[in-house]
Motif scaffolding. Structure first.
Motif, PDB file in Angstrom:
ATOM      1  N   THR A 282       7.061  11.171  -6.336  1.00 40.88           N
ATOM      2  CA  THR A 282       6.637  12.049  -5.241  1.00 40.88           C
ATOM      3  C   THR A 282       7.114  13.478  -5.426  1.00 40.88           C
ATOM      4  O   THR A 282       6.491  14.403  -4.911  1.00 40.88           O
ATOM      5  CB  THR A 282       7.099  11.510  -3.878  1.00 40.88           C
ATOM      6  OG1 THR A 282       8.522  11.392  -3.865  1.00 40.88           O
ATOM      7  CG2 THR A 282       6.462  10.162  -3.592  1.00 40.88           C
TER       8      THR A 282
ATOM      9  N   TRP B  30      10.400   6.100  -7.136  1.00 41.91           N
ATOM     10  CA  TRP B  30       9.420   6.605  -6.174  1.00 41.91           C
ATOM     11  C   TRP B  30       9.694   8.074  -5.864  1.00 41.91           C
ATOM     12  O   TRP B  30       8.776   8.887  -5.783  1.00 41.91           O
ATOM     13  CB  TRP B  30       9.427   5.768  -4.902  1.00 41.91           C
ATOM     14  CG  TRP B  30       8.460   6.272  -3.881  1.00 41.91           C
ATOM     15  CD1 TRP B  30       8.752   6.835  -2.681  1.00 41.91           C
ATOM     16  CD2 TRP B  30       7.030   6.269  -3.984  1.00 41.91           C
ATOM     17  NE1 TRP B  30       7.599   7.193  -2.029  1.00 41.91           N
ATOM     18  CE2 TRP B  30       6.535   6.856  -2.805  1.00 41.91           C
ATOM     19  CE3 TRP B  30       6.138   5.837  -4.950  1.00 41.91           C
ATOM     20  CZ2 TRP B  30       5.170   7.011  -2.577  1.00 41.91           C
ATOM     21  CZ3 TRP B  30       4.777   6.006  -4.713  1.00 41.91           C
ATOM     22  CH2 TRP B  30       4.310   6.583  -3.538  1.00 41.91           C
TER      23      TRP B  30
ATOM     24  N   ARG C 142      -0.910   6.414  -6.343  1.00 41.51           N
ATOM     25  CA  ARG C 142       0.152   6.714  -7.303  1.00 41.51           C
ATOM     26  C   ARG C 142       0.735   5.483  -7.985  1.00 41.51           C
ATOM     27  O   ARG C 142       1.807   5.555  -8.562  1.00 41.51           O
ATOM     28  CB  ARG C 142       1.290   7.430  -6.589  1.00 41.51           C
ATOM     29  CG  ARG C 142       0.914   8.732  -5.955  1.00 41.51           C
ATOM     30  CD  ARG C 142       2.074   9.310  -5.200  1.00 41.51           C
ATOM     31  NE  ARG C 142       1.744  10.628  -4.697  1.00 41.51           N
ATOM     32  CZ  ARG C 142       2.423  11.250  -3.771  1.00 41.51           C
ATOM     33  NH1 ARG C 142       3.485  10.694  -3.245  1.00 41.51           N
ATOM     34  NH2 ARG C 142       2.063  12.441  -3.368  1.00 41.51           N
TER      35      ARG C 142
ATOM     36  N   ARG D  11      -3.883   2.777  -4.895  1.00 40.29           N
ATOM     37  CA  ARG D  11      -2.954   2.980  -3.772  1.00 40.29           C
ATOM     38  C   ARG D  11      -2.044   1.773  -3.549  1.00 40.29           C
ATOM     39  O   ARG D  11      -1.275   1.755  -2.600  1.00 40.29           O
ATOM     40  CB  ARG D  11      -3.724   3.245  -2.484  1.00 40.29           C
ATOM     41  CG  ARG D  11      -4.414   4.584  -2.433  1.00 40.29           C
ATOM     42  CD  ARG D  11      -5.077   4.782  -1.089  1.00 40.29           C
ATOM     43  NE  ARG D  11      -4.069   4.898  -0.058  1.00 40.29           N
ATOM     44  CZ  ARG D  11      -3.706   6.033   0.532  1.00 40.29           C
ATOM     45  NH1 ARG D  11      -4.278   7.149   0.178  1.00 40.29           N
ATOM     46  NH2 ARG D  11      -2.791   6.058   1.455  1.00 40.29           N
TER      47      ARG D  11
ATOM     48  N   GLU E 159       0.849  -1.194   0.000  1.00 47.37           N
ATOM     49  CA  GLU E 159       0.000   0.000   0.000  1.00 47.37           C
ATOM     50  C   GLU E 159       0.880   1.238   0.000  1.00 47.37           C
ATOM     51  O   GLU E 159       1.774   1.380   0.835  1.00 47.37           O
ATOM     52  CB  GLU E 159      -0.926   0.013   1.212  1.00 47.37           C
ATOM     53  CG  GLU E 159      -1.880   1.188   1.195  1.00 47.37           C
ATOM     54  CD  GLU E 159      -2.911   1.159   2.306  1.00 47.37           C
ATOM     55  OE1 GLU E 159      -3.783   2.041   2.308  1.00 47.37           O
ATOM     56  OE2 GLU E 159      -2.853   0.259   3.172  1.00 47.37           O
ATOM     57  N   LEU E 160       0.611   2.141  -0.933  1.00 49.66           N
ATOM     58  CA  LEU E 160       1.345   3.391  -1.037  1.00 49.66           C
ATOM     59  C   LEU E 160       0.657   4.469  -0.205  1.00 49.66           C
ATOM     60  O   LEU E 160      -0.493   4.310   0.199  1.00 49.66           O
ATOM     61  CB  LEU E 160       1.412   3.828  -2.504  1.00 49.66           C
ATOM     62  CG  LEU E 160       1.993   2.802  -3.473  1.00 49.66           C
ATOM     63  CD1 LEU E 160       1.862   3.296  -4.913  1.00 49.66           C
ATOM     64  CD2 LEU E 160       3.433   2.496  -3.126  1.00 49.66           C
ATOM     65  N   ASP E 161       1.347   5.578   0.023  1.00 49.30           N
ATOM     66  CA  ASP E 161       0.777   6.651   0.837  1.00 49.30           C
ATOM     67  C   ASP E 161      -0.264   7.484   0.104  1.00 49.30           C
ATOM     68  O   ASP E 161      -0.950   8.306   0.701  1.00 49.30           O
ATOM     69  CB  ASP E 161       1.889   7.562   1.370  1.00 49.30           C
ATOM     70  CG  ASP E 161       2.588   8.356   0.282  1.00 49.30           C
ATOM     71  OD1 ASP E 161       2.401   8.046  -0.916  1.00 49.30           O
ATOM     72  OD2 ASP E 161       3.331   9.290   0.625  1.00 49.30           O
ATOM     73  N   ALA E 162      -0.372   7.286  -1.205  1.00 47.63           N
ATOM     74  CA  ALA E 162      -1.325   8.037  -2.024  1.00 47.63           C
ATOM     75  C   ALA E 162      -1.629   7.205  -3.269  1.00 47.63           C
ATOM     76  O   ALA E 162      -0.884   6.281  -3.588  1.00 47.63           O
ATOM     77  CB  ALA E 162      -0.740   9.390  -2.412  1.00 47.63           C
TER      78      ALA E 162
END
Length: 86
Positions: A72, A68, A15, A44, A10-13
């Motif tokens: 970001t 990454w 993306r 996500r 799971e990513l923070d947003a």
């Protein structure tokens, strides 16, 4: 391993599609989360296989970190090379 040969991360947003696109420019091929759902689900998440030899995975992690950072920070950058993770 009991859960398979990849991690579901799971990513923070939302993306994962952007990460997969930019990671490809850094020699990493990823499956973005929406490939595993419908209507943009799982944006996500990304699937990270880990079945290659440790030295190859270490290089892949370094490349993935650069990708990454590009996602970001809004950079596309390129560190082209052979695809390490499929």
């Amino acid at each position: 391993p009991g859960g398979g040969l990849s991690l579901w991360v799971e990513l923070d947003a939302p993306r994962s599609t952007a990460l997969a696109a930019i990671a490809d420019r850094h020699g990493i091929r990823l499956a973005a989360g929406p490939r595993f759902g419908v209507d943009g689900a799982f944006e996500r998440f990304t699937r990270l296989p880990y079945s290659l030899p440790a030295p190859v995975l270490e290089d892949a992690v370094s490349r993935l970190a650069v990708a990454w950072q590009a996602v970001t920070e809004g950079h596309a950058g390129s560190d082209a090379g052979l695809a390490l993770v499929a």
